[in-house]
Design a protein around this motif. Structure first.
Motif, PDB file in Angstrom:
ATOM      1  N   GLU A 197       0.979  -1.315   0.039  1.00 33.03           N
ATOM      2  CA  GLU A 197       0.036  -0.098  -0.069  1.00 33.03           C
ATOM      3  C   GLU A 197       0.748   1.358  -0.070  1.00 33.03           C
ATOM      4  O   GLU A 197       0.372   2.260  -0.516  1.00 33.03           O
TER       5      GLU A 197
ATOM      6  N   TRP B 214       0.552   2.663  -6.425  1.00 33.26           N
ATOM      7  CA  TRP B 214      -0.515   1.759  -5.881  1.00 33.26           C
ATOM      8  C   TRP B 214      -1.350   2.688  -4.794  1.00 33.26           C
ATOM      9  O   TRP B 214      -2.523   2.548  -4.421  1.00 33.26           O
TER      10      TRP B 214
ATOM     11  N   LEU C 242      -5.506   2.099  -3.722  1.00 35.77           N
ATOM     12  CA  LEU C 242      -5.591   1.141  -2.634  1.00 35.77           C
ATOM     13  C   LEU C 242      -6.104   1.714  -1.453  1.00 35.77           C
ATOM     14  O   LEU C 242      -6.857   1.131  -0.729  1.00 35.77           O
TER      15      LEU C 242
ATOM     16  N   PHE D   8      -8.608  -2.644   0.470  1.00 35.44           N
ATOM     17  CA  PHE D   8      -7.258  -2.937   0.833  1.00 35.44           C
ATOM     18  C   PHE D   8      -6.589  -2.328   2.097  1.00 35.44           C
ATOM     19  O   PHE D   8      -6.011  -3.201   3.090  1.00 35.44           O
TER      20      PHE D   8
ATOM     21  N   ILE E 134      -7.693  -4.669  -4.514  1.00 32.25           N
ATOM     22  CA  ILE E 134      -6.953  -4.655  -5.665  1.00 32.25           C
ATOM     23  C   ILE E 134      -7.764  -4.720  -6.805  1.00 32.25           C
ATOM     24  O   ILE E 134      -7.600  -3.841  -7.861  1.00 32.25           O
TER      25      ILE E 134
ATOM     26  N   LYS F 111      -8.040  -1.368  -9.465  1.00 33.60           N
ATOM     27  CA  LYS F 111      -8.040  -1.384 -10.942  1.00 33.60           C
ATOM     28  C   LYS F 111      -9.631  -0.851 -11.576  1.00 33.60           C
ATOM     29  O   LYS F 111      -9.121  -0.054 -12.590  1.00 33.60           O
TER      30      LYS F 111
END
Length: 484
Positions: free
Chosen positions: A332, A337, A341, A346, A408, A412
């Motif tokens: 993370e 990302w 995230l 997450f 995740i 996306k």
């Protein structure tokens, strides 16, 4: 360490007798909060794909069962009610064991246990009835958090008194003292800013830091302290890399205190702050590796101990969750990302892997090890402990994996600007259905531990023999290693 500098070292039985009521005062309500946490986890998972679940009662709307309120209550009872209560009870008892001192201020510690649970209960009630939650720390409004703060001050003062009466010699005591001081620091900071004109980016930074620090600087270090006590005392062997334990201690508290900023990548904050947060989240693996090498190294040198002791299995599996949580924390924190995230499941999965994984399993190990000594009864039956172990491991692992994978997938989906917000939410629904099954495992685990305790209390226990005086002192000295 001079073995003659403490002539008033007490045996384990004397120490346990003085801690009996206060430890049970922390642990007994903790299992009630654990049941509440498991039930709320089930309800929240169902509400994610069936929003009208439990929204009406005989045709009348029930506003206090909305997802937002129940989620804040779930966070509070999981962190404060279950994990916090277990490490507070087990931590102060092990501090007394290592110091070889009886608890002289039982009234103070007992009051801290009552205030801790009372503050949580008041906070939960205020959240359900729609209380104000400005700058709340994991769902606790100001009134409840003030009681929790008083309890933390009383408990931390008692820990300091124990360490002052004895001598800070073992790394487990270092972690316990650091966690106690950080708990008071975090709660004081949040209470100070509650009701003050703090808003915007600063408010977000404060809330994010406080939530991360409550887990990283209090719960996890206290669980590490208990693991550092349990493993060498049960195995009765010196830690293989004890000289590196101090390095792990200082690096943990330094990197953990800064790593909370990694989830704010992309926010209008100074670049150095987010960069330091990302770097610290990666370097946090250093102290985790040190802890793993010390404790798992001891277990590797004595594989028969793992077979004979379920307590060690709880601790070993907890260490696996600790390492896995470090990897999730690092992922993370990666720049590409982090900004995505942190907006998904997450982040929740990262907190869960440490709280419900590492802290919970180590606390249960301390529970199964310590309760027979505290109540002077024979150990729990192996069959019941085995069922509890596997049910809690399967349930927690499934819950964590589903949250991380869902995060995740949602990340996306968020990155795809052609998709709508509803499509982002829908991408996580299959994993919400899977979490219902994982929660059933956790409910089974709660039922198993309840039956274990009821059956154990109904058995004809006997007084456990333990080494006294200098013999007990020598066992702890040899197991923990030389003074840091």
């Amino acid at each position: 360490m001079d073995a003659n500098n403490k002539t008033d070292w007490l045996g384990a039985e004397e120490v346990d007798a003085s801690f009996r009521r206060v430890v049970v005062g922390f642990w007994a309500p903790a299992f009630f909060w654990l049941l509440v946490s498991a039930v709320l986890g089930f309800v929240l998972s169902v509400k994610l794909y069936k929003p009208d679940f439990l929204t009406t009662f005989f045709g009348y709307p029930v506003g206090w069962l909305s997802y937002g309120r129940l989620f804040e209550v779930w966070q509070a009872v999981t962190v404060y009610g279950w994990a916090g209560s277990m490490v507070l009870g087990g931590g102060i008892w092990m501090m007394g064991r290592m110091a070889g001192k009886a608890l002289s201020n039982r009234l103070t510690v007992g009051a801290s246990a009552w205030l801790w649970h009372l503050g949580l209960g008041v906070g939960v009630w205020l959240v359900l009835v729609g209380g104000v939650r400005d700058l709340s720390l994991l769902g606790l409004p100001r009134q409840g958090l003030a009681m929790v703060w008083i309890a933390a001050v009383l408990w931390s003062w008692s820990v300091l008194k124990l360490l002052r009466q004895g001598k800070k010699e073992f790394i487990a005591q270092w972690y316990g003292l650091g966690a106690a001081l950080c708990l008071v620091w975090i709660l004081t900071t949040v209470l100070f800013f509650m009701g003050r004109p703090v808003s915007g980016v600063v408010e977000g930074l404060l809330i994010h830091w406080a939530k991360q620090s409550l887990v990283n600087l209090f719960l996890v270090p206290m669980a590490i302290a208990m693991a550092y006590y349990l493993v060498p005392v049960i195995v009765k062997k010196r830690l293989p890399l004890y000289s590196l334990a101090a390095v792990g201690f200082w690096s943990w508290f330094f990197f953990a205190s800064w790593s909370g900023a990694h989830g704010l990548t992309g926010a209008p904050l100074p670049l150095w702050l987010s960069t330091l947060g990302m770097t610290s989240s990666v370097l946090l693996l250093v102290p985790i590796v040190v802890v793993a090498l010390n404790l798992l190294g001891s277990l590797q040198n004595d594989p028969e101990a793992m077979i004979e002791s379920w307590v060690l299995r709880f601790v070993a599996m907890g260490l696996a969750f600790l390492f896995f949580g470090g990897l999730a924390h690092m992922v993370e924190g990666i720049s590409n990302w982090s900004g995505v995230l942190s907006l998904t499941y997450f982040s929740l999965g990262e907190m869960t892997v440490w709280v419900m994984g590492f802290v919970t399993l180590v606390s249960l190990g301390a529970f199964y090890y310590g309760l027979p000594y505290l109540l002077r009864r024979k150990p729990f039956e192996e069959k019941g402990v085995r069922v509890h172990f596997w049910s809690i491991v399967y349930g927690t692992a499934t819950w964590v994996v589903l949250l991380l994978v869902a995060g995740i997938v949602q990340g996306k989906t968020i990155a795809n600007h052609e998709l709508t917000f509803n499509q982002v939410i829908e991408s996580g629904l299959p994993y919400a259905r899977g979490r219902v099954i994982a929660t059933l495992f956790l409910l089974i685990a709660w039922g198993v531990v309840f039956l274990n305790v009821m059956k154990w209390l109904g058995m004809n226990g006997f007084r456990i023999c333990s080494k006294k005086g200098e013999d007990e002192k020598q066992v702890v000295m040899e197991a923990q290693g030389e003074a840091v």
